[in-house]
Design an enzyme around this catalytic site. Structure first.
Site, PDB file in Angstrom:
ATOM      1  N   TYR A  63       0.817  -1.091   0.073  1.00  0.00           N
ATOM      2  CA  TYR A  63      -0.016  -0.001   0.073  1.00  0.00           C
ATOM      3  C   TYR A  63       0.809   1.258   0.062  1.00  0.00           C
ATOM      4  O   TYR A  63       1.644   1.455   1.083  1.00  0.00           O
ATOM      5  CB  TYR A  63      -1.028   0.077   1.209  1.00  0.00           C
ATOM      6  CG  TYR A  63      -2.034  -1.437   1.328  1.00  0.00           C
ATOM      7  CD1 TYR A  63      -2.210  -2.015   0.204  1.00  0.00           C
ATOM      8  CD2 TYR A  63      -2.506  -1.528   2.267  1.00  0.00           C
ATOM      9  CE1 TYR A  63      -3.070  -3.210   0.220  1.00  0.00           C
ATOM     10  CE2 TYR A  63      -3.295  -2.463   2.539  1.00  0.00           C
ATOM     11  CZ  TYR A  63      -3.517  -3.447   1.356  1.00  0.00           C
ATOM     12  OH  TYR A  63      -4.434  -4.340   1.596  1.00  0.00           O
ATOM     13  N   LEU A 116     -17.174  -3.242   2.716  1.00  0.00           N
ATOM     14  CA  LEU A 116     -18.246  -2.158   2.390  1.00  0.00           C
ATOM     15  C   LEU A 116     -18.365  -2.156   0.688  1.00  0.00           C
ATOM     16  O   LEU A 116     -18.786  -1.214   0.041  1.00  0.00           O
ATOM     17  CB  LEU A 116     -17.742  -0.746   2.784  1.00  0.00           C
ATOM     18  CG  LEU A 116     -17.904  -0.623   4.452  1.00  0.00           C
ATOM     19  CD1 LEU A 116     -16.911   0.834   4.708  1.00  0.00           C
ATOM     20  CD2 LEU A 116     -19.042  -0.664   4.859  1.00  0.00           C
ATOM     21  N   ILE A 167     -12.452  -5.654   8.214  1.00  0.00           N
ATOM     22  CA  ILE A 167     -11.494  -4.584   8.124  1.00  0.00           C
ATOM     23  C   ILE A 167     -11.941  -3.380   7.159  1.00  0.00           C
ATOM     24  O   ILE A 167     -11.232  -3.161   6.390  1.00  0.00           O
ATOM     25  CB  ILE A 167     -10.102  -4.966   7.942  1.00  0.00           C
ATOM     26  CG1 ILE A 167     -10.182  -5.956   6.722  1.00  0.00           C
ATOM     27  CG2 ILE A 167      -9.492  -5.492   9.159  1.00  0.00           C
ATOM     28  CD1 ILE A 167      -8.789  -6.410   6.186  1.00  0.00           C
ATOM     29  N   LYS A 211     -12.304   0.055   5.548  1.00  0.00           N
ATOM     30  CA  LYS A 211     -11.168   1.194   5.618  1.00  0.00           C
ATOM     31  C   LYS A 211     -11.833   2.827   5.666  1.00  0.00           C
ATOM     32  O   LYS A 211     -12.908   2.750   4.741  1.00  0.00           O
ATOM     33  CB  LYS A 211     -10.414   1.299   4.295  1.00  0.00           C
ATOM     34  CG  LYS A 211      -9.439   2.148   4.176  1.00  0.00           C
ATOM     35  CD  LYS A 211     -10.172   3.368   3.283  1.00  0.00           C
ATOM     36  CE  LYS A 211      -9.139   4.808   3.110  1.00  0.00           C
ATOM     37  NZ  LYS A 211      -9.688   5.704   2.212  1.00  0.00           N
ATOM     38  N   SER A 212     -11.299   3.389   6.401  1.00  0.00           N
ATOM     39  CA  SER A 212     -12.256   4.945   6.375  1.00  0.00           C
ATOM     40  C   SER A 212     -10.874   5.765   6.681  1.00  0.00           C
ATOM     41  O   SER A 212     -10.327   5.751   7.770  1.00  0.00           O
ATOM     42  CB  SER A 212     -13.262   5.065   7.020  1.00  0.00           C
ATOM     43  OG  SER A 212     -13.723   6.500   7.199  1.00  0.00           O
ATOM     44  N   ASN A 256     -18.793   3.697  11.532  1.00  0.00           N
ATOM     45  CA  ASN A 256     -18.268   2.099  11.280  1.00  0.00           C
ATOM     46  C   ASN A 256     -18.152   1.658  12.806  1.00  0.00           C
ATOM     47  O   ASN A 256     -18.494   0.432  12.890  1.00  0.00           O
ATOM     48  CB  ASN A 256     -16.992   1.961  10.509  1.00  0.00           C
ATOM     49  CG  ASN A 256     -17.358   2.503   8.889  1.00  0.00           C
ATOM     50  OD1 ASN A 256     -18.441   2.790   8.870  1.00  0.00           O
ATOM     51  ND2 ASN A 256     -16.192   2.678   8.499  1.00  0.00           N
TER      52      ASN A 256
HETATM   53  P1  NDP Z   1     -13.997  -1.039   1.998  1.00  0.00           P
HETATM   54  O1  NDP Z   1     -15.071  -1.877   1.616  1.00  0.00           O
HETATM   55  O2  NDP Z   1     -13.460  -0.948   3.208  1.00  0.00           O
HETATM   56  O3  NDP Z   1     -14.365   0.321   1.397  1.00  0.00           O
HETATM   57  C1  NDP Z   1     -13.648   1.567   1.671  1.00  0.00           C
HETATM   58  C2  NDP Z   1     -14.109   2.839   0.835  1.00  0.00           C
HETATM   59  O4  NDP Z   1     -15.534   2.893   1.732  1.00  0.00           O
HETATM   60  C3  NDP Z   1     -13.520   3.855   0.913  1.00  0.00           C
HETATM   61  O5  NDP Z   1     -13.601   4.658   0.031  1.00  0.00           O
HETATM   62  C4  NDP Z   1     -13.926   4.787   2.177  1.00  0.00           C
HETATM   63  O6  NDP Z   1     -13.903   6.102   2.062  1.00  0.00           O
HETATM   64  C5  NDP Z   1     -15.737   4.407   2.245  1.00  0.00           C
HETATM   65  N1  NDP Z   1     -16.371   4.215   3.360  1.00  0.00           N
HETATM   66  C6  NDP Z   1     -15.678   3.858   4.484  1.00  0.00           C
HETATM   67  N2  NDP Z   1     -16.851   4.208   5.680  1.00  0.00           N
HETATM   68  C7  NDP Z   1     -18.071   4.326   5.149  1.00  0.00           C
HETATM   69  C8  NDP Z   1     -19.187   4.722   5.396  1.00  0.00           C
HETATM   70  N3  NDP Z   1     -19.373   4.568   6.580  1.00  0.00           N
HETATM   71  N4  NDP Z   1     -19.851   5.384   4.321  1.00  0.00           N
HETATM   72  C9  NDP Z   1     -19.479   5.479   3.220  1.00  0.00           C
HETATM   73  N5  NDP Z   1     -18.387   5.224   2.923  1.00  0.00           N
HETATM   74  C10 NDP Z   1     -17.550   4.545   3.538  1.00  0.00           C
HETATM   75  O7  NDP Z   1     -12.764  -1.320   0.786  1.00  0.00           O
HETATM   76  P2  NDP Z   1     -11.234  -1.621   1.061  1.00  0.00           P
HETATM   77  O8  NDP Z   1     -10.844  -2.241  -0.240  1.00  0.00           O
HETATM   78  O9  NDP Z   1     -10.369  -0.429   1.523  1.00  0.00           O
HETATM   79  O10 NDP Z   1     -10.970  -2.736   1.997  1.00  0.00           O
HETATM   80  C11 NDP Z   1     -10.838  -2.629   3.333  1.00  0.00           C
HETATM   81  C12 NDP Z   1      -9.259  -3.157   3.586  1.00  0.00           C
HETATM   82  O11 NDP Z   1      -9.128  -4.515   3.443  1.00  0.00           O
HETATM   83  C13 NDP Z   1      -8.306  -2.353   2.919  1.00  0.00           C
HETATM   84  O12 NDP Z   1      -8.221  -0.954   3.199  1.00  0.00           O
HETATM   85  C14 NDP Z   1      -7.218  -3.139   3.092  1.00  0.00           C
HETATM   86  O13 NDP Z   1      -6.605  -3.030   4.433  1.00  0.00           O
HETATM   87  C15 NDP Z   1      -7.683  -4.620   2.996  1.00  0.00           C
HETATM   88  N6  NDP Z   1      -7.662  -5.314   1.681  1.00  0.00           N
HETATM   89  C16 NDP Z   1      -6.811  -6.393   1.392  1.00  0.00           C
HETATM   90  C17 NDP Z   1      -6.910  -7.135   0.233  1.00  0.00           C
HETATM   91  C18 NDP Z   1      -6.065  -8.209   0.112  1.00  0.00           C
HETATM   92  O14 NDP Z   1      -5.891  -8.538  -1.050  1.00  0.00           O
HETATM   93  N7  NDP Z   1      -5.726  -8.807   1.193  1.00  0.00           N
HETATM   94  C19 NDP Z   1      -7.488  -6.326  -1.037  1.00  0.00           C
HETATM   95  C20 NDP Z   1      -8.535  -5.106  -0.725  1.00  0.00           C
HETATM   96  C21 NDP Z   1      -8.350  -4.678   0.756  1.00  0.00           C
HETATM   97  P3  NDP Z   1     -13.611   7.190   3.138  1.00  0.00           P
HETATM   98  O15 NDP Z   1     -12.138   6.743   3.418  1.00  0.00           O
HETATM   99  O16 NDP Z   1     -13.664   8.619   2.670  1.00  0.00           O
HETATM  100  O17 NDP Z   1     -14.365   6.839   4.350  1.00  0.00           O
END
Ligand code: NDP
Length: 278
Positions: free
Chosen positions: A53, A194, A234, A236-237, A246
């Site tokens: 990342y 999410l 997990i 991410k925000s 969350n």
């Molecule tokens: P998520 O499903 O966690 O979604 C993240 C998105 O949702 C961001 O744009 C965030 O924006 C938004 N968001 C967060 N909370 C809210 C809310 N309450 N309402 C509306 N929008 C919201 O996606 P990720 O792909 O980030 O997955 C989570 C984590 O999993 C990653 O960050 C990483 O650590 C891990 N991961 C692992 C992978 C692997 O291959 N092992 C692949 C993908 C992810 P904002 O920041 O503005 O809140």
């Protein structure tokens, strides 16, 4: 905060914080660090990051956030498969530790199946564990056949988790991987719970359930991911209001009627599909 047990009995928070796309901009680093700190204070003290990342940038932000409170946090990082040779595991773990400002990881994952023979990577993880550099190791994006391979290898049953894509529109693991993991008492770590805030959060089913709970669709997606008590989620925000939202989702209990309503739109799998991943 509800907890989940790892196979060795270690208790970890069921709801943690993802960090993908953090550390990409110096201008946002301080606010990302503040959100992570607020999350830790609210009980979201499992933090998932990866060397990949922002090319180490996310680990640096996490390092700043855990400074002075390392023992309160369950820290997870990941190594890319192209780095996971016997020598590479030791070297890349050391580099992650340095960026994170710590001398141990709670959990170190192989980011996806890959380049080097798995025995080599697992043996290297075991050496790190014996040296106290990591407390647990696991894998990510491993389908059932990959997991069976892991469990058949020397020390393979020491695997602590498998981190996989899981949300109401990506339920393929429910067909075989999830029941198998449950049978082995191996928690699954749900990433992108999410749906990356895309189409999933506009789901009429999630909206209807959210309305009944006085909650948001994002909170319902998180509560859904936590519903079996054996899954770590997990989201991410980097947004303070989203983070607060969350964190509150951990206390939402979905009823049978809620789950049935979600099932009608987001169907559980009827057959084996290969593991979806991002
Ligand atoms: P998520 O499903 O966690 O979604 C993240 C998105 O949702 C961001 O744009 C965030 O924006 C938004 N968001 C967060 N909370 C809210 C809310 N309450 N309402 C509306 N929008 C919201 O996606 P990720 O792909 O980030 O997955 C989570 C984590 O999993 C990653 O960050 C990483 O650590 C891990 N991961 C692992 C992978 C692997 O291959 N092992 C692949 C993908 C992810 P904002 O920041 O503005 O809140």
């Amino acid at each position: 905060m509800p907890t989940v047990l790892l196979p060795d009995g270690t208790s970890v928070p069921a709801l943690g914080q993802g960090t993908w796309h953090m550390g990409e901009s110096a201008a946002r680093a301080a606010s990302e660090e503040a959100v992570l700190r607020d999350g830790i204070a609210r009980g979201l003290s499992l933090i998932d990051t990866a060397e990949m990342y922002a090319d180490g940038g996310a680990e640096r932000v996490v390092g700043a956030a855990v400074k002075g409170q390392r023992e309160r946090v369950f820290l997870v990082s990941k190594i890319m498969p192209q780095n996971a040779s016997a020598a590479g595991v030791a070297r890349h773990c050391e580099a992650s530790l340095k960026r994170l400002g710590t001398d141990y990881l709670d959990l170190y994952l192989l980011h996806w199946p890959g380049s080097y023979p798995l025995e080599q990577t697992i043996a290297a993880f075991e050496r790190l564990r014996e040296a106290g550099k990591i407390r647990h190791w696991g894998v990510s994006n491993f389908d059932l056949a990959d997991m069976e391979e892991v469990f058949a290898m020397p020390h393979g049953t020491n695997c602590a988790t498998n981190q996989v894509l899981y949300h109401p529109d990506e339920r393929g693991i429910e067909f075989d991987l999830l029941p198998w993991s449950r049978d082995k008492k191996l928690p699954v770590m749900a990433y992108s719970p999410l749906g990356q805030a895309g189409r999933l959060l506009r789901s009429p089913a999630l909206k209807a359930v959210a309305q009944r709970h006085g909650a948001t669709p994002a909170q319902i997606a998180i509560a859904w991911s936590l519903r079996d008590g054996n899954t770590i989620s997990i989201p991410k925000s980097a947004d303070p209001a989203h983070l607060r939202e969350n964190a509150q989702a951990a206390s939402i209990r979905l009823s049978e009627a809620d789950l049935a309503e979600i099932d009608r739109t987001h169907r559980p799998p009827a057959r084996k599909t290969s593991l979806a991943m991002l």
